[in-house]
Design an enzyme around this catalytic site. Structure first.
Site, short mmCIF file in Angstrom:
data_model
loop_
_atom_site.label_atom_id
_atom_site.label_comp_id
_atom_site.label_asym_id
_atom_site.label_seq_id
_atom_site.Cartn_x
_atom_site.Cartn_y
_atom_site.Cartn_z
N ASP A 560 0.86 -1.18 0.00
CA ASP A 560 0.00 0.00 0.00
C ASP A 560 0.89 1.24 0.00
OD1 ASP A 560 -2.95 1.00 0.44
OD2 ASP A 560 -1.67 2.25 1.71
N GLU A 562 0.82 5.64 0.11
CA GLU A 562 0.11 6.91 0.26
C GLU A 562 0.84 7.93 -0.59
OE1 GLU A 562 -2.72 6.89 1.73
OE2 GLU A 562 -2.45 4.84 2.48
N HIS A 698 -5.99 4.68 5.43
CA HIS A 698 -5.20 5.65 4.68
C HIS A 698 -3.83 5.91 5.30
CE1 HIS A 698 -8.32 6.25 1.82
NE2 HIS A 698 -9.17 6.74 2.70
N ASP A 703 -3.40 -0.14 6.07
CA ASP A 703 -4.10 -0.62 4.87
C ASP A 703 -3.45 -1.90 4.33
OD1 ASP A 703 -5.79 1.49 5.08
OD2 ASP A 703 -5.08 2.57 3.31
#
Length: 723
Positions: A560, A562, A698, A703
């Site tokens: 994951d 961001e 998030h 995540d």
């Protein structure tokens, strides 16, 4: 930044062509061409510049209005000289079809109107909106009854008859059709690589008849598709009745065989008997195979057997030999399966690879071999070609007996016509005598690579990774087997330049070669030829089939990221987290904040909780890229909406000029397939519905953890259905 070309660059390039022809190939011109070639040398600079401008244009015809060039001071005076010397002429009725194709629809309409207004013809024209092709057909039909050269359209269009001769001169220079002076420009601009420093050497041909014969067959082959059926029939009959130039020299013979094979294929439906004649007289391996099949299918079994016997006794190449052996066994014995099918059936049990490797079976097989304790690398053709080029560089590119014609000549002539060993046998044997063990092989390859790696050629693409593999394998490979196979490549490079197994595997000190075949893949005949030769040379070669199943020990890395926004082209990663999963369990994790080298928008901070202050002292992606690559080793990339996460990571690798390529799975797509009926497949909602913990949505690790749990659940269902 591209270099700038001088004002009269094309004139310089013509003089370069001129020097080559004078030095090496003047004897390859007919007396008329020699006279014409000499005449061009007597033109003043302005006239020659204008003539070259006309010749170099893509279209055959040009108008005066298109001939305004800053470097030519008096175009009209130069044009008058060229007209007087008959080097430039107005359009003629002969070849009118070429000009009609080049005219615009409006020009065709003007031409038709002029003919009708003159009272020369009376005919109903197509409607004004009709397509250009219809107007071309209409005017061409009129041309059988009128003189088009007397029309204003034809009088204002000019052409240079010498253009046809010029194309032949370029053929002599490049040794192939399609060469242009533009290639000189591309070289000067640094766009096209050439063997810089090589001066004009040997001519491509020895005799005039050889050169003209080659040119005839090359041209006929190139333009064959544009001929009408009647013209193809006429050409085939002329070849059969020997009303065309005899095929003299290796190029002409090869192109004649290619032409007759093409003719046979294109005449098969409408003129089957003539097509069969073309197959019979062609020495092209595919033509011979097709001819044998036709003999059998038409019941001419005795002639078929005789043809097979001829091939088996004196095969032209090994692919044809394999076909003949196979066809003979299948049709004239009780055998019912081909040798290619037999080899695949005998290849042993398939290895299980996740469906994520569809399209990348070699990558999956490499990971599988690593799990078995072996090392595996993608080798295929590039490995063997680089080996061949480096071992024999002196014979390929430094020998006077095979000197290139010019710096554009990147393929040694002896290789083009499969005569490498015949021409260089003494030098080849001397090189191989020096290679007595693995250390001497390594030293020789390293010395050649240090001197020649990166030099332009048409045999190999220079990749550092392939060279590293080559040097590593050189320390382990069987020298006896290697030298035996290198001799085979020298004697038949045309057949053994490709078809090599996908992988090079190393187990301890043993080197083996493995061809990977996914479901639906077949073993091509050229692969069988090469594999046969490798085995005969002493190499261990395996055919390894794969099947699409989940292997318990397959590693998955759930990722994951961001980011500063949603566009990978502009936005950057601020955090990355990875969870490695094997056999349904987490085995390792890794995470890091990333300095995106740009400000994080306020709304992104509100969404993720990641602020500019948090990433100020974090590493940039370039500093942790190797850690990401290492963590992903032999694993399948998994993410929720995988294209988003992988897209950003690929973009970050691209910024540091590296390629990131992994097989991938998407838990959104997998969830819809294996966990149908959920209200939503958004990560937070699917986790809530399935009872998966998601604490800090998030943030990358939160995540990634939740996605890993979701993936483990999905994989469990996948495996149950697999059983």
């Amino acid at each position: 930044m591209l270099k700038a070309l001088p004002e009269k660059y094309y004139l310089t390039h013509f003089h370069e062509l001129q020097r080559f022809i004078v030095k090496t190939s003047f004897h390859l011109l007919t007396p008329m061409q020699q006279k014409l070639f000499t005449k061009l040398g007597t033109l003043d600079e302005e006239c020659l510049c204008l003539l070259l401008r006309i010749i170099n244009r893509k279209r055959t015809y040009v108008t005066r209005a298109q001939l305004n060039y800053a470097e030519i001071k008096d175009t009209d005076a130069a044009l008058n000289v060229l007209r007087n010397e008959e080097l430039v002429q107005s359009a003629q009725d002969k070849g009118a079809d070429v000009l009609l194709e080049e005219l615009t629809k409006e020009q065709l309409q003007c031409l038709a109107s002029e003919l009708i207004a003159s009272g020369t013809v009376s005919s109903n024209t197509p409607v004004k909106s009709a397509k250009k092709a219809l107007w071309v057909e209409f005017v061409y039909a009129l041309s059988t009854n009128v003189t088009l050269s007397e029309t204003s359209v034809f009088r204002t269009h000019l052409f240079a008859p010498v253009k046809a001769d010029f194309e032949y001169w370029l053929f002599l220079f490049f040794g192939k059709l399609g060469g242009t002076l533009q290639q000189f420009s591309l070289r000067d601009l640094g766009v096209m690589q050439t063997r810089q420093g090589v001066s004009a050497g040997n001519a491509h041909f020895s005799e005039l008849t050889e050169a003209q014969s080659a040119y005839f067959y090359v041209c006929q082959s190139k333009h064959l598709n544009s001929l009408s059926l009647d013209d193809k029939v006429l050409l085939a009959k002329q070849i059969h009745q020997e009303q065309v130039p005899a095929a003299e020299g290796l190029m002409a013979q090869a192109r004649r065989d290619e032409l007759t094979h093409k003719l046979a294929c294109q005449l098969e439906a409408d003129e089957p008997e003539l097509a069969t004649v073309m197959l019979k007289i062609s020495n092209h391996p595919k033509a011979q195979e097709k001819y044998i099949r036709i003999l059998y299918s038409t019941g001419n079994h005795e002639a078929c057997l005789a043809q097979l016997e001829e091939v088996l006794t004196s095969p032209q190449n090994e692919e044809l030999l394999i076909f003949a052996e196979d066809f003979s066994a299948l049709k004239f014995t009780t055998k019912r399966t081909s040798v290619l099918t037999d080899i695949l059936r005998q290849s042993g049990p398939a290895i299980a690879l996740d469906e994520a490797y569809v399209g990348y079976p070699e990558m999956g097989a490499i990971a599988w071999y690593h799990r078995q304790g072996s090392k595996a690398y993608h080798g295929e053709n590039q490995f063997w070609r680089m080996l061949f080029v480096l071992v024999f560089w002196p014979a390929l590119y430094e020998s006077t007996s095979s000197a290139p014609s010019n710096e554009f000549d990147l393929t040694p002539k002896s290789l083009k016509y499969n005569q490498f060993y015949e021409v260089h046998s003494e030098q080849i044997e001397q090189i191989l005598e020096k290679i007595t063990d693995n250390q001497s092989l390594f030293d020789w390859l390293l010395r050649q690579a240090s001197a020649h790696f990166g030099k332009p050629n048409r045999l190999v693409f220079w990749h550092r990774s392939t060279l590293d593999l080559l040097l590593g394998v050189a320390r382990l490979i069987s020298i006896t087997a290697l030298k035996t196979h290198l001799i085979a490549m020298c004697k038949d490079f045309k057949m053994l330049k490709d078809g090599y197994p996908d992988l090079i595997c190393i187990h301890g000190s043993e080197v083996s070669l493995v061809e990977i075949k996914a479901p639906g893949d077949s073993l091509r005949r050229n692969q069988l030829v090469t594999i046969r030769r490798l085995i005969e040379s002493g190499f261990k070669v395996d055919i390894q089939q794969v099947c699409w199943q989940i292997a318990p020990q397959q590693a998955y890395v759930v990722v994951d990221v961001e980011t500063t926004g949603g566009k990978k082209e502009f936005d950057r990663i601020t955090e990355i987290a990875m969870v490695r999963v094997v056999n349904g369990k987490e085995v390792k994790r890794w995470q890091s904040l990333i300095n995106p080298s740009r400000r994080i928008p306020k709304y992104i901070t509100e969404l993720t909780g990641i602020s500019n202050e948090m990433v100020a002292d974090a590493p940039r992606f370039s500093e942790i890229a190797q850690q990401v690559e290492d963590f992903m080793q032999d694993a399948i990339f998994v993410a929720h909406n995988v294209n988003f996460d992988m897209g950003f990571i690929k973009a970050e690798f691209a910024r540091i000029e590296q390629v990131f390529q992994k097989p991938k799975l998407c838990t959104v797509q997998l969830g819809r397939k294996w966990l149908p009926g959920l209200k939503s497949y958004a990560l937070n909602k699917v986790c809530a519905e399935l009872g998966i913990t998601l604490t800090q949505h998030h943030r990358a690790m939160a995540d990634a953890e939740a996605t890993a749990q979701l993936f483990i659940l999905i994989n469990k269902v996948r495996m149950e259905n697999q059983k």
